[in-house]
Write an enzyme that holds these catalytic residues in place. Structure first.
Site, mmCIF file in Angstrom:
data_model
loop_
_atom_site.group_PDB
_atom_site.id
_atom_site.type_symbol
_atom_site.label_atom_id
_atom_site.label_comp_id
_atom_site.label_asym_id
_atom_site.label_seq_id
_atom_site.Cartn_x
_atom_site.Cartn_y
_atom_site.Cartn_z
ATOM 1 C CD GLU A 337 -1.754 2.259 2.018
ATOM 2 O OE1 GLU A 337 -1.272 3.272 1.446
ATOM 3 O OE2 GLU A 337 -2.016 2.207 3.209
ATOM 4 C CB CYS A 376 -2.400 6.716 2.853
ATOM 5 S SG CYS A 376 -3.493 5.646 3.814
#
Length: 632
Positions: A337, A376
């Site tokens: 990720e 994020c």
């Protein structure tokens, strides 16, 4: 009028109304009593599912002094008792003391202490301890694993103040931001796993063969622990980023090595110790969870370790290349990720009047400025159709400049703080450069745009909450991940153009669309935006909903979270069994080794395949006859 009097009086419209009202009172009271008694029974049952003495354990747990409000430790080298220690928060590495990681509070610059950097020997020890603990843990039942998660849930819920302060002291964020981004999402992860985790990991019955001749076979998939898993997590959510993979690994029967960021090793150490204490309180080995934090020079040794069965990496693309290269040496699978440049598309249909902008402005501000923008799946681009753009610019131009910077741990109780510090000042030069570049190319800087020298915390790492409007797709700030408290507004001609702009970014982690529920335009954005996750009329709720989480393009690949995340930490073992007793596979003599007649064997196999996948009764009958003739 009482209920009895109403019944005895002559029936009139007024009487009927009074009786109805009285019965409503009785029913409401009865319902409240039932709810109360059910709650008492539920709480008693839950208490019996926790280890003995759990309440005292939770309330008597010792937390570090540094996390207390208005902690009075001095700054820099005086606090450390060592002239070699720098007084700036960016000085976590001291070449004169390479064996230590030095920790500072980003909001104040205060020295928190030093933690030994993990060596290769420490990594070997951590993996070995995890392996030993997992050998016993993999044999536990789901109920035994749930006891640990229930204790963790109660621990977090009842110690929110203390836990949030630890996270804030090490990351610089505000307590409100930590309560939302650290505590709430972790409690949800625990509650969801307790409620739905076992269902996700039950043996999965499958359809079995389509071959008509071997339908006597059943098919299923069972999910077994992998062993020791690794989580390499980022610094922006020091509590949640650590507990999220821990919760999943514990429930799936694995043990876990957590590699935290050097920037938050101080808090990470306390959070892992907290989990280990809960595990030990439940009667299991605390070595199920271990923490390591090597310098980058030794990080590859961890990722390539042969004792690691699976890894999850959260971080940047350059570091991901190194992680994947090292993991390839041991053929360790990695879920990756990486960064994001999430877009929120606002359609005109969602805002028929600019006066209705306040509600959506609140969501967008939370998405842009929570945790000082270090998120994020934060909103990095707000792309609007023309009317929505004009309305939002007007409202946000008024509201964003009102945001206040500071340390919610150390400011007076009556002083409101909206945005905290960034983890360090390492990217301030680049942020200022990007903003100046955008203004030079035609963007308008409404407020902010540069670092902030806080009068009370001169060593704090603060960046002004920034609002940029009239940003266009070709500007560098519209392409680069900012990870900062910077709100960017862009105008699109229509929904089609907004999707085009959103998809120009090289990232594809999350996104949002604000439009009418179920409208063609809203669903088109949902369908055509190239991203791994999207929220409709909201911000990042796909993560809270425990859906599989992951991105596309330069945002990485693979998923964690939800059912898929739990199963990704398991060996998916395929199991085939006989459906009926006494019926199993036997090899016909015509194809048994050694072959007696090659011609017959070939005709038999050809007829068998034709019969097994016949498209009609006639084809099946003809093929079956050929098969039987060639069996002789």
């Amino acid at each position: 009028m009482s209920l009895l009097e109403a019944v005895l009086d002559p029936i009139t419209p007024t009487t009927i109304v009074d009786v109805a009202k009285s019965w409503n009172v009785v029913l409401a009271g009865t319902l409240l009593i039932v709810i109360f008694l059910s709650s008492v029974i539920f709480l008693r049952q839950r208490s019996r599912l926790l280890p003995q003495g759990w309440n005292e354990f939770i309330h008597n747990y010792k937390f570090p002094a540094e996390s207390q409000p208005n902690w009075s430790q001095h700054y820099g080298s005086q606090a450390a008792g060592d002239d070699e220690i720098r007084s700036k928060p960016s000085g976590i590495y001291n070449p004169n003391q390479p064996q230590f990681i030095h920790s500072y509070c980003p909001a104040t610059g205060q020295y928190l202490g030093r933690v030994p950097a993990s060596t290769k020997e420490d990594i070997d020890t951590a993996v070995q301890r995890c392996q030993v603990a997992q050998d016993a843990w993999k044999k536990t039942s789901f109920e035994e694993r749930k006891v640990v998660l229930r204790l963790l849930l109660e621990f977090l819920k009842k110690n929110q103040d203390q836990i949030v302060r630890i996270a804030c002291r090490d990351s610089g964020k505000t307590m409100v931001d930590a309560a939302l981004g650290e505590i709430m999402v972790t409690l949800e992860k625990l509650a969801w796993t307790l409620k739905h985790g076992e269902h996700a990991l039950r043996p999965s019955s499958r359809a079995g063969p389509a071959n008509l001749l071997i339908r006597y076979k059943t098919a299923e998939v069972v999910y077994e622990p992998l062993g020791v898993v690794l989580a390499i997590v980022s610094w922006n959510y020091p509590l949640h980023n650590i507990l999220n993979p821990i919760i999943a690994s514990i429930f799936t029967g694995n043990s876990i090595v957590v590699k935290c960021s050097e920037s938050v090793v101080w808090s990470s150490r306390y959070f892992v110790e907290m989990v280990q204490s809960c595990i030990a309180k439940c009667g299991h080995s605390p070595d199920l969870v271990t923490l390591v934090c090597p310098w980058p020079s030794d990080a590859d040794y961890l990722t390539a370790h042969p004792g690691i069965s699976q890894a999850t990496f959260i971080g940047s693309k350059p570091v991901a290349h190194k992680v994947l290269t090292a993991a390839a040496l041991a053929l360790t699978p990695v879920t990756v990720e990486l960064g994001g440049k999430d877009a929120a598309i606002v359609l005109d249909e969602h805002l028929p009047s600019w006066r209705q902008c306040d509600g959506i402005a609140s969501v967008l501000m939370r998405g842009s400025f929570q945790s000082a923008g270090q998120n994020c799946i934060g909103i990095e681009r707000i792309i609007c159709e023309p009317n929505a753009y004009d309305g939002l610019v007007k409202v946000l131009t008024e509201r964003v400049p009102q945001l206040r910077l500071g340390s919610s741990l150390d400011d007076d109780d009556d002083k409101n703080i909206d945005v905290g510090a960034m983890v360090n000042d390492s990217r301030f030069d680049e942020l200022e450069r990007l903003i100046v570049d955008a203004v030079t190319r035609g963007a308008s800087l409404v407020c902010g745009g540069q670092r902030y020298n806080h009068p009370e915390y001169p060593l704090g790492s603060y960046f002004q909450p920034t609002l940029l409007v009239d940003v266009t797709p070709e500007m560098e700030i519209a392409k680069s991940e900012l990870f900062a408290p910077v709100m960017v507004l862009m105008k699109a001609e229509n929904a089609e153009d907004a999707i085009r702009i959103a998809n120009l970014a090289k990232f594809g982690l999350g996104g949002a669309v604000f439009g009418k529920r179920g409208s063609a335009a809203t669903e088109k954005v949902v369908r055509d935006m190239k991203t791994g996750n999207i929220a409709v009329n909201d911000f990042a709720t796909f993560y809270v909903c425990q859906l599989p989480f992951g991105g596309v393009n330069e945002s990485g690949y693979g998923k964690f979270g939800g059912e898929e995340g739990l199963r990704g930490l398991c060996l998916a073992k395929s199991v085939c069994r006989d459906r009926f007793p006494g019926i199993s596979t036997s090899i016909p003599a015509v194809v048994d080794y050694p072959l007696q007649n090659m011609t017959k064997a070939w005709k038999f196999v050809r007829a068998m395949n034709a019969a097994a996948y016949a498209a009609s009764v006639k084809e099946f009958a003809i093929s079956l006859g050929q098969l039987l003739r060639n069996m002789m």
